[in-house]
Design an enzyme around this catalytic site. Sequence first.
Site, PDB file in Angstrom:
ATOM      1  N   TYR A   8       0.792  -1.233   0.000  1.00 26.21           N
ATOM      2  CA  TYR A   8       0.000   0.000   0.000  1.00 26.21           C
ATOM      3  C   TYR A   8       0.825   1.285   0.000  1.00 26.21           C
ATOM      4  CZ  TYR A   8      -3.791  -3.188   0.960  1.00 26.21           C
ATOM      5  OH  TYR A   8      -4.688  -4.210   0.854  1.00 26.21           O
ATOM      6  N   PRO A  66     -11.300  -0.790  -1.917  1.00 30.93           N
ATOM      7  CA  PRO A  66     -12.463  -1.613  -2.262  1.00 30.93           C
ATOM      8  C   PRO A  66     -13.745  -0.983  -1.726  1.00 30.93           C
ATOM      9  CG  PRO A  66     -11.360  -2.552  -0.350  1.00 30.93           C
ATOM     10  CD  PRO A  66     -10.598  -1.303  -0.718  1.00 30.93           C
ATOM     11  N   HIS A 109      -7.653   0.825   2.129  1.00 33.87           N
ATOM     12  CA  HIS A 109      -7.392  -0.584   2.416  1.00 33.87           C
ATOM     13  C   HIS A 109      -6.207  -0.837   3.345  1.00 33.87           C
ATOM     14  CE1 HIS A 109      -7.940  -4.735   1.779  1.00 33.87           C
ATOM     15  NE2 HIS A 109      -8.116  -4.768   0.481  1.00 33.87           N
ATOM     16  N   SER A 169      -5.802 -15.283   4.254  1.00 32.17           N
ATOM     17  CA  SER A 169      -5.645 -14.624   5.542  1.00 32.17           C
ATOM     18  C   SER A 169      -4.568 -15.313   6.376  1.00 32.17           C
ATOM     19  CB  SER A 169      -6.977 -14.687   6.282  1.00 32.17           C
ATOM     20  OG  SER A 169      -6.788 -14.255   7.599  1.00 32.17           O
ATOM     21  N   SER A 227     -10.186 -12.496  -4.879  1.00 28.43           N
ATOM     22  CA  SER A 227     -10.374 -12.538  -3.433  1.00 28.43           C
ATOM     23  C   SER A 227     -11.775 -13.024  -3.097  1.00 28.43           C
ATOM     24  CB  SER A 227     -10.182 -11.125  -2.899  1.00 28.43           C
ATOM     25  OG  SER A 227     -10.061 -11.161  -1.537  1.00 28.43           O
ATOM     26  N   GLN A 228     -11.827 -13.889  -2.082  1.00 24.80           N
ATOM     27  CA  GLN A 228     -13.146 -14.302  -1.607  1.00 24.80           C
ATOM     28  C   GLN A 228     -13.563 -13.346  -0.486  1.00 24.80           C
ATOM     29  OE1 GLN A 228     -15.338 -17.640   1.094  1.00 24.80           O
ATOM     30  NE2 GLN A 228     -13.751 -18.470  -0.229  1.00 24.80           N
TER      31      GLN A 228
HETATM   32  N1  COA Z   1     -15.656 -31.221   0.963  1.00 24.52           N
HETATM   33  C1  COA Z   1     -16.736 -30.665   1.535  1.00 24.52           C
HETATM   34  N2  COA Z   1     -16.720 -29.410   2.096  1.00 24.52           N
HETATM   35  C2  COA Z   1     -15.563 -28.724   2.057  1.00 24.52           C
HETATM   36  C3  COA Z   1     -14.404 -29.246   1.470  1.00 24.52           C
HETATM   37  C4  COA Z   1     -14.473 -30.558   0.903  1.00 24.52           C
HETATM   38  N3  COA Z   1     -13.413 -31.146   0.337  1.00 24.52           N
HETATM   39  N4  COA Z   1     -13.416 -28.349   1.589  1.00 24.52           N
HETATM   40  C5  COA Z   1     -13.939 -27.283   2.221  1.00 24.52           C
HETATM   41  N5  COA Z   1     -15.236 -27.504   2.519  1.00 24.52           N
HETATM   42  C6  COA Z   1     -16.170 -26.628   3.244  1.00 24.52           C
HETATM   43  C7  COA Z   1     -15.516 -26.006   4.464  1.00 24.52           C
HETATM   44  O1  COA Z   1     -15.632 -26.835   5.581  1.00 24.52           O
HETATM   45  C8  COA Z   1     -16.304 -24.721   4.602  1.00 24.52           C
HETATM   46  O2  COA Z   1     -17.514 -24.984   5.247  1.00 24.52           O
HETATM   47  P1  COA Z   1     -18.405 -23.802   5.936  1.00 24.52           P
HETATM   48  O3  COA Z   1     -19.039 -23.022   4.802  1.00 24.52           O
HETATM   49  O4  COA Z   1     -19.392 -24.549   6.706  1.00 24.52           O
HETATM   50  O5  COA Z   1     -17.453 -22.988   6.746  1.00 24.52           O
HETATM   51  C9  COA Z   1     -16.604 -24.322   3.181  1.00 24.52           C
HETATM   52  O6  COA Z   1     -16.490 -25.522   2.416  1.00 24.52           O
HETATM   53  C10 COA Z   1     -15.673 -23.290   2.648  1.00 24.52           C
HETATM   54  O7  COA Z   1     -14.346 -23.761   2.633  1.00 24.52           O
HETATM   55  P2  COA Z   1     -13.356 -23.410   1.434  1.00 24.52           P
HETATM   56  O8  COA Z   1     -14.135 -23.142   0.220  1.00 24.52           O
HETATM   57  O9  COA Z   1     -12.317 -24.463   1.344  1.00 24.52           O
HETATM   58  O10 COA Z   1     -12.742 -22.031   1.762  1.00 24.52           O
HETATM   59  P3  COA Z   1     -12.393 -21.294   3.094  1.00 24.52           P
HETATM   60  O11 COA Z   1     -13.656 -20.802   3.697  1.00 24.52           O
HETATM   61  O12 COA Z   1     -11.482 -22.107   3.917  1.00 24.52           O
HETATM   62  O13 COA Z   1     -11.641 -20.063   2.476  1.00 24.52           O
HETATM   63  C11 COA Z   1      -9.741 -18.757   1.917  1.00 24.52           C
HETATM   64  C12 COA Z   1     -10.356 -20.157   1.882  1.00 24.52           C
HETATM   65  C13 COA Z   1      -8.372 -18.832   1.298  1.00 24.52           C
HETATM   66  C14 COA Z   1     -10.604 -17.817   1.095  1.00 24.52           C
HETATM   67  C15 COA Z   1      -9.697 -18.308   3.400  1.00 24.52           C
HETATM   68  O14 COA Z   1      -8.841 -19.136   4.125  1.00 24.52           O
HETATM   69  C16 COA Z   1      -9.148 -16.924   3.535  1.00 24.52           C
HETATM   70  O15 COA Z   1      -7.959 -16.728   3.686  1.00 24.52           O
HETATM   71  N6  COA Z   1     -10.046 -15.926   3.520  1.00 24.52           N
HETATM   72  C17 COA Z   1      -9.637 -14.542   3.625  1.00 24.52           C
HETATM   73  C18 COA Z   1      -9.605 -13.931   2.251  1.00 24.52           C
HETATM   74  C19 COA Z   1      -9.422 -12.443   2.364  1.00 24.52           C
HETATM   75  O16 COA Z   1      -8.579 -11.972   3.076  1.00 24.52           O
HETATM   76  N7  COA Z   1     -10.265 -11.716   1.637  1.00 24.52           N
HETATM   77  C20 COA Z   1     -10.284 -10.296   1.715  1.00 24.52           C
HETATM   78  C21 COA Z   1      -9.130  -9.672   1.048  1.00 24.52           C
HETATM   79  S1  COA Z   1      -9.269  -7.947   1.132  1.00 24.52           S
END
Ligand code: COA
Length: 686
Positions: free
Chosen positions: A90, A103, A329, A445, A545-546
């Site tokens: 940044y 954002p 941000h 994250s 990004s999610q």
């Molecule tokens: N089978 C069935 N379910 C599964 C699975 C599998 N093989 N793998 C994952 N899942 C489920 C998880 O248990 C989770 O369940 P929930 O909805 O009940 O919590 C769901 O699917 C989502 O998991 P997944 O899609 O693997 O992603 P995550 O939620 O772990 O997210 C990241 C991954 C990288 C996005 C997250 O760790 C992260 O870092 N998020 C922050 C991003 C960020 O900073 N964004 C803003 C930037 S400004």
Amino acid sequence: MPVLNQEPAKDLGGRDGLPKLPLPALKDTLDTYLKTIKHLLTEEQFSKTQIIVKQFGSPGGVGELLQRKLEERRENKANWVYDYWLNDMYLNNRLALPINSSPAMVFPQQNFRAPIDSLRFAAHLISGVLEYKMLLESHALPVDYARGQLAGTPLCMEQYYRLFSSYRLPGLERDTLVAQESSVMPEPEHIMVACKNQFFVLDVVINFRRLNERDLLTQLTKIARMADSEEEQLPPVGLLTSDGRTEWANSRSVLMRESTNRDSLDMIERCLCLVCLDEPSGPQISDTTRAMFMLHGGGLGKNGGNRWYDKPMQFVIGADGCCGVVCEHSPFEGIVLVQCTEYLLKYMIGSPSKLVRAASVSELPAPRRLRWKCTPEIQKLISNSSDKLQRLVKNLDMNVHKFNDYGKEFIKEQKMSPDAYIQVSLQLAYYRCHGRPVATYESASIRRFQEGRVDNIRSATPEALAFVRAMTDGKLSTSDTEKMEMLQGAIAAQTEFTITAITGTAIDNHLLGLREIARELRIDQPEIFKDEAYVISNHFILSTSQVPTTVEMFCCYGPVVPNGYGACYNPQSDHIIFSVSSFRESPETRSAEFVTSLAQGLLDMRELCNKCNSRSNMNTRRRTKTMETHTQTDTKWQNKTPQGPFDQNKSQKAPPQVLIKTPDQAKMEAQTQTPSQEEAQASKKH
Ligand code: COA
């Protein structure tokens, strides 16, 4: 004001008990680096890079020296990469904040029937902000726990404490993130209200009493009236903050020559947040137009001057119901922003507005309009900034798409990570549009660690490339079963990278640390960082990004390179919202085409899963049947059939359309999405 990025390690709330960010092994990072870039380079480029990387990592080489220095740094700091990362991501970035960096969260379209409705909304929202600030001040905010992959661990809470107390000061070469702290000066007790490009000081504590919603509405009504007064209109100084950072730093020093301007700047820099009461910006209708206006305000002709981009939180409340929040941000990540925003929206639903009619105007002192002394030189600077913002506005090619055919439930039923699956679909979309893989950034994250922000999941894996090639080459030679295996391989690779990243051992922060410590030690920049491959690998054409929400709203942002896409997604159980952005000036990109290809790819991926599932179901049935024949038992084979993974009817159901989902609705949804009891436990702690 203390400078945030140079603070010594001390407890700012929530750091206790969290481990320090690990330092990955040098060899691991270099091996992964080569693996992640090989398929993005020509053979010749890669051979050269291999030699450079080998040299860098050789025993007794510069890599080992830098690694030792980073180990020492890790000993002495709460987070060895934080300052380097903040500057690189940044504060060193000279680009204008709107679109390029800040954002926005877009709220559901509000239905304001009269001007007073938008002021009521603003008063209610500010009330929520004041409640939230009290939670922060009393450190009563519950600790966040990780969800999804490796759920359940506590997360660093520091970013929350910067939401309403920091300010990004422009600098000639580098900006500074400054913090307000009660020990240094009194806590800010005012909000800035921007209306018709004018700025008003809205004191939220008067005579030691916090204003209630009624008082706030009274004050906002006065502000709206004062902003209408033609003879007092001052130039749109806020436009200066939308300029490049060096340009704004220069203009700010010109502004600072006048004491009136110094006082006004001081008031803005110390405010809690901005509330921008916007004029109608034209026919809104679509999510796409609302996202665009949230990101840039529409330039001078609309609400472009009704902003102050240095302040982290700017709530936008349009008279036409176009509402949201724009964020600087550098102090926090989108996830923290979502948590705060959801609190506010849920507060607004959960606590019915306490307004019957506005309180008597005479009881409270009138809010103060900020004064600016604008010399012709400043007028010229404003006009230059305005022109540049106009170009940015024209340049943004935005496309918000609600993919309604299925959501993360279908993906979970395939026993796949929804995030990894969506990332593979983004790779497929890009490949279909452009015929090549490109360096991709996905934020991961690292809040499991002290002062953790994010690292990068490099989603353009070789496994993803193999899959997208098979899906696009048009050859019949690759069978569905083979494609399915490739999809599973791509998802496994993506999931593995995700786990590496969220456990603090990804490569981007590490490479940045090695580069920056060399600079600090005044060592000649190592060849690895001058190499063309390093430039290519850091030119993030796909910036993804999610940002999931439990309230109906979505996040959007711009691309980070001129020929790139910004792709933010919000996965829900039965749909996924994508906000895709690119620049019109780039002949390479087109957001609408990207979105079409993304949606098609998601349908193709579902079809592939369904075909392979039904085949494997049939095989299972056949096997079961054969067994039945052999054993002559009357077992009901239907009961053994794995459950159909996909209920077409369920997935096609349109989600209920509500302005803002209630906390109960959100809770029910969260419960139905939670697969196990442990995870339910973790999610209740939010
Ligand atoms: N089978 C069935 N379910 C599964 C699975 C599998 N093989 N793998 C994952 N899942 C489920 C998880 O248990 C989770 O369940 P929930 O909805 O009940 O919590 C769901 O699917 C989502 O998991 P997944 O899609 O693997 O992603 P995550 O939620 O772990 O997210 C990241 C991954 C990288 C996005 C997250 O760790 C992260 O870092 N998020 C922050 C991003 C960020 O900073 N964004 C803003 C930037 S400004």
